[in-house]
Enzyme design. Structure first.
Site, PDB file in Angstrom:
ATOM      1  N   LYS A 142      -7.481 -11.485 -11.566  1.00 42.54           N
ATOM      2  CA  LYS A 142      -6.504 -11.920 -12.573  1.00 42.54           C
ATOM      3  C   LYS A 142      -6.296 -13.428 -12.525  1.00 42.54           C
ATOM      4  O   LYS A 142      -6.215 -14.086 -13.558  1.00 42.54           O
ATOM      5  CB  LYS A 142      -5.163 -11.239 -12.274  1.00 42.54           C
ATOM      6  CG  LYS A 142      -4.710 -10.359 -13.396  1.00 42.54           C
ATOM      7  CD  LYS A 142      -3.565  -9.493 -12.981  1.00 42.54           C
ATOM      8  CE  LYS A 142      -3.934  -8.052 -13.262  1.00 42.54           C
ATOM      9  NZ  LYS A 142      -2.883  -7.123 -12.897  1.00 42.54           N
ATOM     10  N   ASP A 200       2.395  -4.565 -22.270  1.00 39.33           N
ATOM     11  CA  ASP A 200       1.044  -4.830 -22.767  1.00 39.33           C
ATOM     12  C   ASP A 200       0.868  -4.324 -24.200  1.00 39.33           C
ATOM     13  O   ASP A 200       0.059  -4.855 -24.945  1.00 39.33           O
ATOM     14  CB  ASP A 200       0.012  -4.153 -21.851  1.00 39.33           C
ATOM     15  CG  ASP A 200      -0.023  -4.831 -20.494  1.00 39.33           C
ATOM     16  OD1 ASP A 200       0.117  -6.068 -20.456  1.00 39.33           O
ATOM     17  OD2 ASP A 200      -0.171  -4.131 -19.470  1.00 39.33           O
ATOM     18  N   LYS A 215      16.347   5.126 -38.468  1.00 35.90           N
ATOM     19  CA  LYS A 215      16.206   5.933 -37.255  1.00 35.90           C
ATOM     20  C   LYS A 215      15.261   7.105 -37.530  1.00 35.90           C
ATOM     21  O   LYS A 215      15.418   7.807 -38.541  1.00 35.90           O
ATOM     22  CB  LYS A 215      17.592   6.442 -36.854  1.00 35.90           C
ATOM     23  CG  LYS A 215      17.587   7.205 -35.560  1.00 35.90           C
ATOM     24  CD  LYS A 215      18.977   7.719 -35.234  1.00 35.90           C
ATOM     25  CE  LYS A 215      18.886   8.745 -34.126  1.00 35.90           C
ATOM     26  NZ  LYS A 215      20.107   9.515 -33.971  1.00 35.90           N
ATOM     27  N   ASN A 259      10.196  -1.358 -19.486  1.00 37.20           N
ATOM     28  CA  ASN A 259       9.755  -1.007 -18.130  1.00 37.20           C
ATOM     29  C   ASN A 259      10.900  -1.264 -17.149  1.00 37.20           C
ATOM     30  O   ASN A 259      11.981  -1.672 -17.547  1.00 37.20           O
ATOM     31  CB  ASN A 259       8.496  -1.800 -17.759  1.00 37.20           C
ATOM     32  CG  ASN A 259       8.743  -3.288 -17.851  1.00 37.20           C
ATOM     33  OD1 ASN A 259       9.580  -3.843 -17.151  1.00 37.20           O
ATOM     34  ND2 ASN A 259       8.014  -3.951 -18.740  1.00 37.20           N
TER      35      ASN A 259
HETATM   36  O1  C5P Z   1      -2.709  -8.480 -16.284  1.00 36.83           O
HETATM   37  P1  C5P Z   1      -1.304  -8.340 -15.831  1.00 36.83           P
HETATM   38  O2  C5P Z   1      -0.369  -7.935 -16.915  1.00 36.83           O
HETATM   39  O3  C5P Z   1      -1.106  -7.490 -14.603  1.00 36.83           O
HETATM   40  O4  C5P Z   1      -0.917  -9.833 -15.358  1.00 36.83           O
HETATM   41  C1  C5P Z   1       0.351 -10.101 -14.870  1.00 36.83           C
HETATM   42  C2  C5P Z   1       0.729 -11.514 -15.175  1.00 36.83           C
HETATM   43  O5  C5P Z   1       0.462 -11.790 -16.551  1.00 36.83           O
HETATM   44  C3  C5P Z   1       2.210 -11.770 -14.980  1.00 36.83           C
HETATM   45  O6  C5P Z   1       2.380 -13.087 -14.524  1.00 36.83           O
HETATM   46  C4  C5P Z   1       2.788 -11.554 -16.384  1.00 36.83           C
HETATM   47  O7  C5P Z   1       4.000 -12.276 -16.575  1.00 36.83           O
HETATM   48  C5  C5P Z   1       1.669 -12.069 -17.259  1.00 36.83           C
HETATM   49  N1  C5P Z   1       1.556 -11.393 -18.574  1.00 36.83           N
HETATM   50  C6  C5P Z   1       1.775 -12.112 -19.738  1.00 36.83           C
HETATM   51  N2  C5P Z   1       1.641 -11.508 -20.972  1.00 36.83           N
HETATM   52  C7  C5P Z   1       1.261 -10.209 -21.059  1.00 36.83           C
HETATM   53  C8  C5P Z   1       1.024  -9.471 -19.887  1.00 36.83           C
HETATM   54  C9  C5P Z   1       1.182 -10.088 -18.655  1.00 36.83           C
HETATM   55  O8  C5P Z   1       2.107 -13.282 -19.651  1.00 36.83           O
HETATM   56  N3  C5P Z   1       1.139  -9.654 -22.259  1.00 36.83           N
END
Ligand code: C5P
Length: 301
Positions: free
Chosen positions: A225, A167, A177, A98
């Site tokens: 959250k 995510d 490859k 990202n």
């Molecule tokens: O739910 P979301 O991804 O928007 O939440 C953001 C927060 O969760 C951020 O602090 C990010 O660093 C953390 N996060 C995490 N592991 C993930 C996704 C997000 O620690 N897989």
């Protein structure tokens, strides 16, 4: 000698001069008197000898001065910061990632270090220089980041999760490859571990700070959250605003605390934003320290 300000000396000289017993003794004497020294850089010297004796790099001297002049209100804290994007590979030469630049997380790590905290920075791949005077752990994927966070969690008193963790990751990684074939290519993805959720479950007395990057319903989504992930503070970031979010040197944020209070932080540099977030962390620490101690329960004999 006339100044009452802290004095930082950055020696630059021939390597044998620097190692000379008299010079060493003088540096020790001056250090004992409170003068501050930087270790010279390594490399080719003006006299063509090689070794320690180069003037430290100017940005490093500037950073040292910033650190010296910053009040140490976070001394004693052990702050774990995650920063940057993660990289999720699907063959040896390609990955999903990202737009996170790591700037906000690095600013937090540097600001916390200047304020006297012991900092561990766990970073996904970024183009930023490795900050000095902290433990730096480079990682690539979300799974690597999770493992590094869990390994260092025990010793942390504050955890700040500024990383933009992917995510999802590709379900499989081809050893070779992937060759161009038909018109399209389907990639199967699976969920990555939610690191902050896991930290939230075992956080104990630690202060947990998370980030929420949103493009709609900023406050509502951020509050949800914070609750779901057991955070103490959530930094809400509306990336649709000019000057906020990924890649910029500035940010516009809302700092939302577990008690529901919202602090609006207008457009400012990421170092200043970092200090605002750390001020909030400091407030929680101070609040806990000054809270009346509960008396131990009297036991019947
Ligand atoms: O739910 P979301 O991804 O928007 O939440 C953001 C927060 O969760 C951020 O602090 C990010 O660093 C953390 N996060 C995490 N592991 C993930 C996704 C997000 O620690 N897989």
């Amino acid at each position: 000698m006339a100044t009452k300000a802290p004095v930082l000396i950055c020696p630059a000289m021939n390597v044998n001069m620097y190692n000379n017993a008299v010079v060493k003794e003088n540096i020790s004497r001056l250090t004992a008197m409170g003068y501050l020294f930087m270790v010279p850089g390594y490399g080719e010297l003006a006299c063509k000898a090689e070794g320690y004796g180069r003037l430290p790099e100017i940005p490093d001297i500037v950073e040292e001065v910033e650190s010296i002049l910053t009040p140490k209100d976070l001394r004693g804290e052990k702050i774990l910061v995650t920063a940057g994007p993660t990289r999720e590979p699907f063959d040896p030469v390609r990955y999903i990632t990202n737009y996170s630049s790591g700037k906000m997380g690095y600013a937090l790590a540097i600001a916390a270090k200047r304020r006297g905290a012991h900092v561990t920075l766990i970073s996904g791949p970024t183009a930023l220089p490795t900050p000095r005077d902290m433990t730096f752990i480079p990682v690539a994927s979300a799974v690597d980041m999770r493992d590094a966070v869990m390994e260092h969690l025990d010793s942390a008193t504050v955890v700040i999760k500024a990383a933009a963790v992917a995510d999802y990751r590709p379900s499989s990684r081809s050893a070779r490859k992937i060759k161009k074939g038909g018109d399209g290519l389907d990639l199967q993805l699976e969920r990555n571990p939610d690191i902050i959720l896991e930290v939230g479950r075992k956080k104990g007395n630690r202060i947990l700070v998370g980030f929420a990057v949103e493009t709609e319903n900023l406050v509502e989504n951020a509050r949800n959250k914070l609750k779901k992930k057991n955070m103490d503070i959530i930094v809400a970031n509306d990336v649709t605003k000019e000057g906020a979010g990924f890649g910029y040197d500035t940010n516009i944020i809302k700092i939302i605390s577990a008690d529901g209070k919202i602090e609006n932080v207008p457009l400012m540099g990421k170092m200043e934003v970092a200090d605002r977030i750390l001020d909030k962390v400091k407030k929680i620490i101070t609040g806990r320290q000054s809270a009346p101690r509960r008396r131990p329960a009297l036991r019947d004999k």
